[in-house]
Design a protein around this motif. Sequence first.
Motif, mmCIF file in Angstrom:
data_model
loop_
_atom_site.group_PDB
_atom_site.id
_atom_site.type_symbol
_atom_site.label_atom_id
_atom_site.label_comp_id
_atom_site.label_asym_id
_atom_site.label_seq_id
_atom_site.Cartn_x
_atom_site.Cartn_y
_atom_site.Cartn_z
ATOM 1 N N LEU A 23 38.841 -93.491 159.017
ATOM 2 C CA LEU A 23 39.399 -94.676 159.657
ATOM 3 C C LEU A 23 38.274 -95.582 160.133
ATOM 4 C CD1 LEU A 23 42.065 -96.005 160.655
ATOM 5 C CD2 LEU A 23 41.704 -94.807 162.807
ATOM 6 N N PHE A 24 37.231 -94.997 160.725
ATOM 7 C CA PHE A 24 36.093 -95.784 161.195
ATOM 8 C C PHE A 24 35.276 -96.357 160.043
ATOM 9 C CE2 PHE A 24 36.707 -93.282 165.160
ATOM 10 C CZ PHE A 24 36.963 -94.363 165.984
ATOM 11 N N GLU A 25 35.345 -95.722 158.879
ATOM 12 C CA GLU A 25 34.640 -96.250 157.713
ATOM 13 C C GLU A 25 35.431 -97.354 157.018
ATOM 14 O OE1 GLU A 25 33.999 -92.854 155.171
ATOM 15 O OE2 GLU A 25 31.945 -92.682 155.881
ATOM 16 N N HIS A 26 36.685 -97.529 157.404
ATOM 17 C CA HIS A 26 37.580 -98.508 156.777
ATOM 18 C C HIS A 26 37.717 -98.256 155.284
ATOM 19 C CE1 HIS A 26 37.527 -100.685 160.533
ATOM 20 N NE2 HIS A 26 36.211 -100.726 160.491
ATOM 21 N N LYS A 27 37.850 -96.994 154.929
ATOM 22 C CA LYS A 27 37.950 -96.625 153.518
ATOM 23 C C LYS A 27 39.314 -96.018 153.222
ATOM 24 C CE LYS A 27 33.159 -95.614 152.380
ATOM 25 N NZ LYS A 27 32.242 -94.594 151.897
ATOM 26 N N ILE A 28 39.655 -96.061 151.940
ATOM 27 C CA ILE A 28 40.831 -95.344 151.464
ATOM 28 C C ILE A 28 40.404 -93.898 151.260
ATOM 29 C CG2 ILE A 28 42.447 -95.073 149.550
ATOM 30 C CD1 ILE A 28 42.164 -98.119 149.102
ATOM 31 N N ARG A 29 41.175 -92.978 151.786
ATOM 32 C CA ARG A 29 40.834 -91.560 151.680
ATOM 33 C C ARG A 29 41.840 -90.876 150.769
ATOM 34 N NH1 ARG A 29 38.070 -87.308 150.838
ATOM 35 N NH2 ARG A 29 38.457 -85.554 152.157
ATOM 36 N N ASP A 30 41.326 -90.199 149.772
ATOM 37 C CA ASP A 30 42.172 -89.433 148.873
ATOM 38 C C ASP A 30 42.489 -88.090 149.521
ATOM 39 O OD1 ASP A 30 41.704 -91.470 147.103
ATOM 40 O OD2 ASP A 30 40.104 -90.414 146.064
ATOM 41 N N ASN A 31 43.648 -87.577 149.203
ATOM 42 C CA ASN A 31 44.041 -86.274 149.695
ATOM 43 C C ASN A 31 44.929 -85.621 148.647
ATOM 44 O OD1 ASN A 31 44.201 -84.150 151.437
ATOM 45 N ND2 ASN A 31 45.569 -85.144 152.901
ATOM 46 N N ILE A 165 47.389 -86.943 142.890
ATOM 47 C CA ILE A 165 46.650 -87.166 144.119
ATOM 48 C C ILE A 165 47.438 -88.175 144.932
ATOM 49 C CG2 ILE A 165 44.466 -87.933 145.101
ATOM 50 C CD1 ILE A 165 44.221 -85.432 143.333
ATOM 51 N N THR A 166 47.721 -87.816 146.174
ATOM 52 C CA THR A 166 48.384 -88.768 147.050
ATOM 53 C C THR A 166 47.302 -89.555 147.761
ATOM 54 O OG1 THR A 166 48.451 -87.200 148.856
ATOM 55 C CG2 THR A 166 50.353 -87.242 147.407
ATOM 56 N N PHE A 167 47.588 -90.764 148.057
ATOM 57 C CA PHE A 167 46.596 -91.598 148.709
ATOM 58 C C PHE A 167 47.078 -91.989 150.096
ATOM 59 C CE2 PHE A 167 45.821 -92.201 144.220
ATOM 60 C CZ PHE A 167 44.452 -91.964 144.161
ATOM 61 N N MET A 168 46.205 -91.766 151.053
ATOM 62 C CA MET A 168 46.476 -92.216 152.417
ATOM 63 C C MET A 168 45.645 -93.472 152.588
ATOM 64 S SD MET A 168 46.276 -88.661 154.557
ATOM 65 C CE MET A 168 44.587 -88.995 154.896
#
Length: 172
Positions: A23-31, A165-168
């Motif tokens: 969240l602090f990196e302002h990135k899309i995180r894969d999960n 892969i779901t994307f958050m």
Amino acid sequence: MFYLNSFLIFSILGWCYEFIFHLFEHKIRDNILVGPWMPIYGFGILIIELTNNLLKKIKINGKKRLILCFFISTIILTLLEEIGGILIQYFYNTSFWNYESIPMSIGPYINILVSLVWGFFGLLIEYFIYPLLTPWIKKIPKWVSIIIFSLFLIDNIWSFFNKSITFMRFIS
């Protein structure tokens, strides 16, 4: 049930850690999994806790246990990171981290500096967080554990066979 609950709690806390970090990196995180858990954290903490219980039983205490806990945490969590990276690459044909551009890397999934951070996290968890959470973990009713673990299993089975892969998405 205590170790199952520990696994679930730390899998969820691992997910929270990753969520906040990205969240602090302002990135899309894969999960890979849909639910709010990252089992690699649960496995890591369980292995560290069981190892430290063994050290207590064989009467290794004080500074010696502290030093051993650091090195054991460093080694175990580094191995889990390597194995996790390889398995994710193999089963899902993707990679969630790559340390090759950072100095002191050993392949894409291991970095000496990150490994040392894992060692300190192991100490932090073993000596501060785990003792604080233990009374709460013991109070979790069995039926709650069964429901959460069932959802966790369903999520794992669905995610594995679906191979999607779901994307958050984190909103900046």
